[in-house]
Scaffold this motif. Structure first.
Motif, PDB file in Angstrom:
ATOM      1  N   ASP A 142       0.917  -1.263  -0.139  1.00 34.40           N
ATOM      2  CA  ASP A 142       0.096  -0.137  -0.022  1.00 34.40           C
ATOM      3  C   ASP A 142       0.766   1.502   0.122  1.00 34.40           C
ATOM      4  OD1 ASP A 142      -2.605  -0.769  -0.337  1.00 34.40           O
ATOM      5  OD2 ASP A 142      -2.921  -1.386   1.970  1.00 34.40           O
ATOM      6  N   HIS A 172       1.188  -4.762  -5.865  1.00 40.39           N
ATOM      7  CA  HIS A 172       0.620  -5.628  -5.459  1.00 40.39           C
ATOM      8  C   HIS A 172       0.413  -6.970  -6.001  1.00 40.39           C
ATOM      9  CE1 HIS A 172      -1.199  -2.101  -3.302  1.00 40.39           C
ATOM     10  NE2 HIS A 172      -2.240  -2.827  -2.763  1.00 40.39           N
ATOM     11  N   ASP A 202      -6.984  -7.714  -1.019  1.00 34.32           N
ATOM     12  CA  ASP A 202      -7.432  -6.657  -1.906  1.00 34.32           C
ATOM     13  C   ASP A 202      -8.435  -7.224  -3.047  1.00 34.32           C
ATOM     14  OD1 ASP A 202      -6.146  -5.110  -0.305  1.00 34.32           O
ATOM     15  OD2 ASP A 202      -4.868  -4.078  -1.797  1.00 34.32           O
TER      16      ASP A 202
END
Ligand SMILES: [Zn+2]
Length: 195
Positions: free
Chosen positions: A39, A62, A107
């Motif tokens: 993040d 990510h 996520d």
């Protein structure tokens, strides 16, 4: 993103998979660090990187591919006593990879924002899983301190932290049992890694 807390607990679950003597404090610290690090890609927003860019939020940083690179780097920097490619080296790489990759996978189960670049380097597309039960958390502390943030924390505590902490407890119990049943195997692995 789920909040930093959920990602951190997922990192702890990964660290817990190591044998008891194989996980000093720096293993937990590093596992938590790699699980929350993706993040940090929101920093790019301040420098003109767009959300949908390759290096944008939920992009390259990510991806499980980045998690693998980060895991290898992490073991290289923190566990120099592990011979590269040895069993003990791979065990650490695997744990840090699971910790890092868990971020993008979690996520991909959120219900908002853009998808996750899960298939880099093969495909830079953004993906969600078909099942997205996790409410997306606001980016930035200010947005987070409102009612939205509070509702998310409560939701995550019930549906993410509690099950993940239960999983962690289970993993630790299984590891301890496995060790007490096979003390000889464990000693063998340890001496093998030291050679
Ligand atoms: Zn994220």
């Amino acid at each position: 993103l789920p909040t930093v807390f959920t990602h951190a607990i997922a990192g702890c679950v990964a660290a817990g998979m190591l044998g008891e003597r194989e996980r000093p404090v720096r293993v937990w610290t590093a596992a938590v660090a790699v699980s929350v690090l993706p993040d940090a890609d929101v920093i790019g927003f301040a420098y003109g990187v767009r959300y949908s860019d390759f290096l944008g939020h939920r992009g390259f940083f990510h991806s499980p591919f980045f998690a693998l690179l980060l895991a290898i780097l992490c073991v290289h920097l923190l566990f120099r006593d592990r011979r590269p490619m040895s069993r003990g080296w791979w065990a650490y790489v695997a744990v840090f990879f699971v910790a890092g990759a868990s971020h993008g996978l979690l996520d991909a189960m959120t219900d908002g924002g853009l998808g996750i670049a899960l298939l880099i380097p093969f495909d830079s597309g953004r993906f969600f899983f078909p099942w997205t039960p996790i409410p997306v958390a606001p980016i930035g502390l200010r947005a987070f301190l409102g009612e939205w943030g509070l509702r998310i924390l409560v939701w995550e505590a019930v549906y993410m932290w509690a099950p993940l902490l239960a999983l962690l407890a289970g993993v630790l119990v299984v590891r301890r049992r496995a060790r007490s049943l096979h003390p000889v195997d464990d000693a063998e692995v340890a001496s093998h890694d030291r050679s």
